[in-house]
Design a protein around this motif. Structure first.
Motif, short mmCIF file in Angstrom:
data_model
loop_
_atom_site.label_atom_id
_atom_site.label_comp_id
_atom_site.label_asym_id
_atom_site.label_seq_id
_atom_site.Cartn_x
_atom_site.Cartn_y
_atom_site.Cartn_z
N VAL A 114 -53.31 25.10 61.77
CA VAL A 114 -52.89 24.15 62.81
C VAL A 114 -52.68 24.93 64.10
CG1 VAL A 114 -51.26 22.36 63.50
CG2 VAL A 114 -51.80 22.68 61.08
N ARG A 141 -56.89 22.13 62.48
CA ARG A 141 -56.37 20.95 63.19
C ARG A 141 -55.72 21.34 64.51
NH1 ARG A 141 -55.79 15.99 61.02
NH2 ARG A 141 -56.69 15.65 58.95
N SER A 142 -55.83 20.46 65.46
CA SER A 142 -55.27 20.68 66.80
C SER A 142 -54.07 19.78 67.03
CB SER A 142 -56.34 20.39 67.85
OG SER A 142 -55.76 20.20 69.11
N THR A 143 -53.06 20.32 67.68
CA THR A 143 -51.91 19.51 68.08
C THR A 143 -52.16 18.80 69.41
OG1 THR A 143 -50.91 21.38 69.24
CG2 THR A 143 -50.29 21.05 66.92
N GLY A 157 -43.30 19.93 70.29
CA GLY A 157 -44.20 20.84 69.62
C GLY A 157 -44.02 20.83 68.12
N ASP A 159 -42.79 18.40 66.29
CA ASP A 159 -43.27 17.11 65.77
C ASP A 159 -44.79 17.11 65.62
OD1 ASP A 159 -40.66 16.19 65.73
OD2 ASP A 159 -40.83 15.09 67.62
N ALA A 160 -45.48 17.67 66.61
CA ALA A 160 -46.95 17.71 66.57
C ALA A 160 -47.43 18.62 65.44
CB ALA A 160 -47.49 18.19 67.91
N LEU A 161 -46.79 19.76 65.27
CA LEU A 161 -47.15 20.67 64.19
C LEU A 161 -46.91 20.03 62.83
CD1 LEU A 161 -45.78 24.08 65.51
CD2 LEU A 161 -48.17 23.53 65.05
N HIS A 163 -46.81 16.82 62.09
CA HIS A 163 -47.75 15.72 61.87
C HIS A 163 -49.10 16.24 61.39
CE1 HIS A 163 -49.81 11.92 62.36
NE2 HIS A 163 -50.67 12.47 63.22
N GLN A 164 -49.64 17.22 62.09
CA GLN A 164 -50.95 17.75 61.72
C GLN A 164 -50.90 18.52 60.40
OE1 GLN A 164 -53.78 16.95 63.07
NE2 GLN A 164 -52.81 15.75 64.70
N SER A 165 -49.78 19.18 60.14
CA SER A 165 -49.64 19.92 58.88
C SER A 165 -49.59 18.96 57.69
CB SER A 165 -48.39 20.79 58.91
OG SER A 165 -48.48 21.78 59.92
#
Length: 254
Positions: A114, A141-143, A157, A159-161, A163-165
């Motif tokens: 990620v 995956r990209s945040t 940041g 939250d984005a990590l 979500h993608q994880s």
């Protein structure tokens, strides 16, 4: 033992985070110090950023030879300048991407990475291919966030990590998550707790590998490919007066 961590970008706050992360894992008798170049870019997210950062990395390795460093860690997930750095020292030089991938392959059959911006995905794909890890990598995956945005708004940041994880684990069937930026070191424990799978930032395995190589007395081979560069002029760089080869080259630390 003295290990030098080189943050290839010029952002001092990130350098301090890298230092703090490394201090959690090294032995008590290991001296570890993180630095960043004074010339370069403040974040690394594309090929131009990587290439502009490399002269600063080489300069810090050169300084480390005078400082008595026993090993070096390049703390950016693109491992910028890693091969060149190995040419100018006989000390071990490890990159956090190479280290994270090597560690992940031991503890999980598949991993996902990620990272930051969408445009950074190809850069990370190149790293995975260079290390022959394509069949182990489920996804990249990209945040959608830049490196500096993580520092400006850490909760966003995180939250984005997360979500993608989660998507990497549930949809891509990853069994380990690699955080594709040295600036993510502060998020590892929180993400690991949420996901229930191994999460690696790269800095931790890199500093442990560096310690292990020094303990085992291993050095960078100077037999051919990574031998010292031929003497020549470097016009226009802050490296133009550099003689890479020491007056008395060391052979495997002897």
């Amino acid at each position: 033992m003295k290990i030098k961590l080189i943050n290839p970008n010029t952002t001092a706050d990130m350098t301090q985070s890298i230092q703090s992360c490394a201090e959690k894992y090294v032995r008590k008798d290991t001296e570890i110090y993180a630095v960043n170049p004074t010339v370069g870019v403040n974040s690394i997210e594309c090929y131009v950023d990587e290439y502009l950062a490399i002269p600063g990395v080489l300069r810090e390795v050169q300084k480390g030879e005078q400082e008595g460093a026993d090993a070096y860690v390049i703390a950016c997930f693109g491992d910028p300048g890693l091969q060149a750095a190995r040419e100018i020292t006989d000390k071990p030089v490890v990159g956090i991407a190479e280290s994270a991938i090597a560690a992940a392959k031991v503890i999980a059959p598949y991993f996902s990475i990620v990272s930051v911006l969408d445009r950074s995905i190809k850069v990370t794909e190149d790293v995975v291919v260079n290390y022959g890890a394509e069949k182990f990598c489920r996804s990249i995956r990209s945040t959608g966030l830049s490196v500096l945005e993580f520092g400006e708004n850490p909760q966003r940041g995180l939250d984005a990590l997360l979500h993608q994880s989660r998507l990497a684990v549930s949809e891509d069937k990853a069994e380990c998550i690699l955080l594709g930026c040295a600036g993510f070191v502060d998020f590892v424990e929180k993400i690991k707790k949420e996901l229930g799978v191994p999460v690696l930032d790269g800095v931790m395995p890199a500093v442990k590998f560096a310690e292990a190589f020094v303990e085992m007395g291993l050095c960078t081979s100077k037999a051919n490919t990574w031998s010292y560069p031929e003497k020549k002029e470097y016009a226009g760089y802050d490296l133009e007066t550099v003689t890479w080869m020491p007056e008395k080259p060391m052979i495997c630390g002897k």
